[in-house]
Design a protein around this motif. Structure first.
Motif, PDB file in Angstrom:
ATOM      1  N   UNK A 253       6.409  18.545  -5.530  1.00 23.41           N
ATOM      2  CA  UNK A 253       5.194  18.123  -6.225  1.00 23.41           C
ATOM      3  C   UNK A 253       4.507  17.004  -5.460  1.00 23.41           C
ATOM      4  N   UNK A 254       3.880  16.101  -6.182  1.00 23.58           N
ATOM      5  CA  UNK A 254       3.199  14.972  -5.555  1.00 23.58           C
ATOM      6  C   UNK A 254       3.830  13.675  -6.050  1.00 23.58           C
ATOM      7  N   UNK A 255       4.141  12.794  -5.110  1.00 25.79           N
ATOM      8  CA  UNK A 255       4.757  11.512  -5.471  1.00 25.79           C
ATOM      9  C   UNK A 255       3.753  10.381  -5.293  1.00 25.79           C
ATOM     10  N   UNK A 256       3.729   9.485  -6.261  1.00 26.55           N
ATOM     11  CA  UNK A 256       2.891   8.294  -6.139  1.00 26.55           C
ATOM     12  C   UNK A 256       3.806   7.082  -6.275  1.00 26.55           C
ATOM     13  N   UNK A 257       3.756   6.204  -5.312  1.00 25.52           N
ATOM     14  CA  UNK A 257       4.546   4.976  -5.423  1.00 25.52           C
ATOM     15  C   UNK A 257       3.720   3.948  -6.171  1.00 25.52           C
ATOM     16  N   UNK A 258       4.040   3.781  -7.440  1.00 24.00           N
ATOM     17  CA  UNK A 258       3.252   2.881  -8.285  1.00 24.00           C
ATOM     18  C   UNK A 258       3.717   1.439  -8.167  1.00 24.00           C
ATOM     19  N   UNK A 259       4.614   1.161  -7.218  1.00 28.40           N
ATOM     20  CA  UNK A 259       4.930  -0.223  -6.886  1.00 28.40           C
ATOM     21  C   UNK A 259       3.929  -0.728  -5.854  1.00 28.40           C
ATOM     22  N   UNK A 260       2.994   0.141  -5.492  1.00 26.03           N
ATOM     23  CA  UNK A 260       2.038  -0.156  -4.437  1.00 26.03           C
ATOM     24  C   UNK A 260       0.628   0.068  -5.000  1.00 26.03           C
ATOM     25  N   UNK A 261      -0.300  -0.828  -4.697  1.00 27.81           N
ATOM     26  CA  UNK A 261      -1.629  -0.756  -5.337  1.00 27.81           C
ATOM     27  C   UNK A 261      -2.317   0.588  -5.113  1.00 27.81           C
ATOM     28  N   UNK A 313       0.781   4.829   2.298  1.00 30.21           N
ATOM     29  CA  UNK A 313       2.195   4.770   2.633  1.00 30.21           C
ATOM     30  C   UNK A 313       2.973   5.905   2.020  1.00 30.21           C
ATOM     31  N   UNK A 314       3.391   5.729   0.785  1.00 29.61           N
ATOM     32  CA  UNK A 314       4.327   6.692   0.220  1.00 29.61           C
ATOM     33  C   UNK A 314       3.645   7.870  -0.437  1.00 29.61           C
ATOM     34  N   UNK A 315       2.323   7.843  -0.540  1.00 29.09           N
ATOM     35  CA  UNK A 315       1.640   8.954  -1.201  1.00 29.09           C
ATOM     36  C   UNK A 315       1.714  10.179  -0.307  1.00 29.09           C
ATOM     37  N   UNK A 316       2.290  11.226  -0.807  1.00 26.75           N
ATOM     38  CA  UNK A 316       2.381  12.441  -0.027  1.00 26.75           C
ATOM     39  C   UNK A 316       1.818  13.564  -0.858  1.00 26.75           C
TER      40      UNK A 316
END
Ligand code: G1P
Length: 321
Positions: A253-261, A313-316
């Motif tokens: 799926x899609x990952x969002x790193x919500x520790x990052x703005x 960064x971590x958004x893929x």
């Protein structure tokens, strides 16, 4: 016969310094994705996967999380008097039943491994799920549900969600080495926390969802401080891997790193667009806003998409399976 996974652990003790001043008085896990707190998104994913007991490892200034998973009598009675049944249903649906939540504190910021270890008495001698709430994983069915299926298919063991990232980013994560089994599941044979780029066994990273056997607790207890001077969960998993299998579920799926703005903003946009109630209106408004923004940028340096993604960064992005 594999043992059922009934409990999920949510480490929520982090300070959220990247979101100051917003997180001065509220926990970062209470920031919202549209109208749902980040922590609620992780709990939703766990409930969909069949979890019955929710264990939060909190810290100072996190009492809003406890309040969020409690009844709010005054609010409910006001909503009832005003006939706001939709809002009432929302509150009711989100609430685990009495006795289905536990809260314990990580008293010192000694790392993810230590946070998990703080939950050992509540988890007891049974396998459990672990969800890092900062990582919002958008997919249907959810990531943990898919991991539960693999856990059942493989007849037990440990399961870790993994995800491909650009090679230049591998030093920011736990990274796995693996073989593929005949049914496409990964058999993890190496793990390393935040390796230098030239020492990473692959560009598949540990993505923030785990199913772990209770043997992990004694491995954490025996672990020494690792990368960054913290008690690393990955080091304890490496020790457990010498005795038990670790399966990898390649998240699609899609990952969002919500520790990052930027990850947090994108999670809001993606979830806003996916919502039945506001999605269509939001899309139109967003398109207009982007056009206006682009027009105002004509004289400025354009930002290339790849630059933006690098900052995220971590958004893929991948197609949702
Ligand atoms: C933690 C884990 C790491 C994993 C990452 C996912 O690192 O230690 O293995 O890849 O979460 O977000 P942290 O982000 O806490 O540094």
């Amino acid at each position: 016969m594999h043992r059922q996974i009934r409990k999920a652990v949510f480490p929520v003790a982090g300070l959220g310094t990247r979101f100051l001043p917003a997180t001065k008085a509220i926990p970062k896990e209470m920031l919202t994705i549209v109208d749902r707190p980040v922590i609620q998104m992780a709990v939703d994913e766990a409930r969909e996967a069949g979890i019955e007991h929710f264990v939060f490892v909190t810290g100072r200034n996190k009492s809003a999380i406890e309040d969020h998973f409690d009844k709010q009598y005054e609010l409910e009675s006001t909503l009832r008097k005003r006939g706001k049944s939709h809002a009432l249903d929302l509150l009711e649906n989100d609430l685990p039943a009495a006795g289905e939540t536990s809260f314990t504190r990580q008293q010192e910021p000694l790392g993810l491994g230590h946070a998990v270890w703080c939950a050992r008495h509540i988890v007891g001698d049974e396998p459990f799920a672990l969800l890092l709430p900062d990582m919002i994983m958008q997919a249907k069915p959810g990531c943990l549900k898919r991991m539960m299926d693999i856990y059942a298919q493989q007849g037990g063991g440990n399961v870790v969600a993994v995800e491909e990232v650009p090679w230049k980013d591998v030093n920011r994560y736990g990274v796995v080495g693996f073989d593929r089994t005949s049914n496409g599941v990964m058999m993890i044979n190496q793990m390393i926390e935040k390796p230098p780029r030239d020492q990473a066994p692959s560009n598949q990273i540990i993505a923030g969802r785990y199913i772990l056997q209770p043997g992990i607790f004694e491995k954490i207890a025996a672990a020494k401080a690792g990368a960054g001077g913290e008690i690393q969960l990955t080091d304890a998993m490496i020790a457990l891997m010498a005795e038990q299998p670790f399966w990898g579920y390649e998240f699609a799926g899609t990952t969002f790193d919500c520790g990052d703005k930027l990850g947090f903003l994108l999670a809001n946009v993606a979830h806003g667009l996916a919502r039945e109630d506001i999605g269509p209106v939001f899309r139109d408004a967003l398109e207009k806003l982007l056009i206006r923004h682009r027009d105002s940028l004509v004289d400025d340096e354009p930002v290339a998409d790849s630059d933006l993604l690098e900052k995220v960064g971590r958004k893929r992005t991948r197609s949702v399976a």
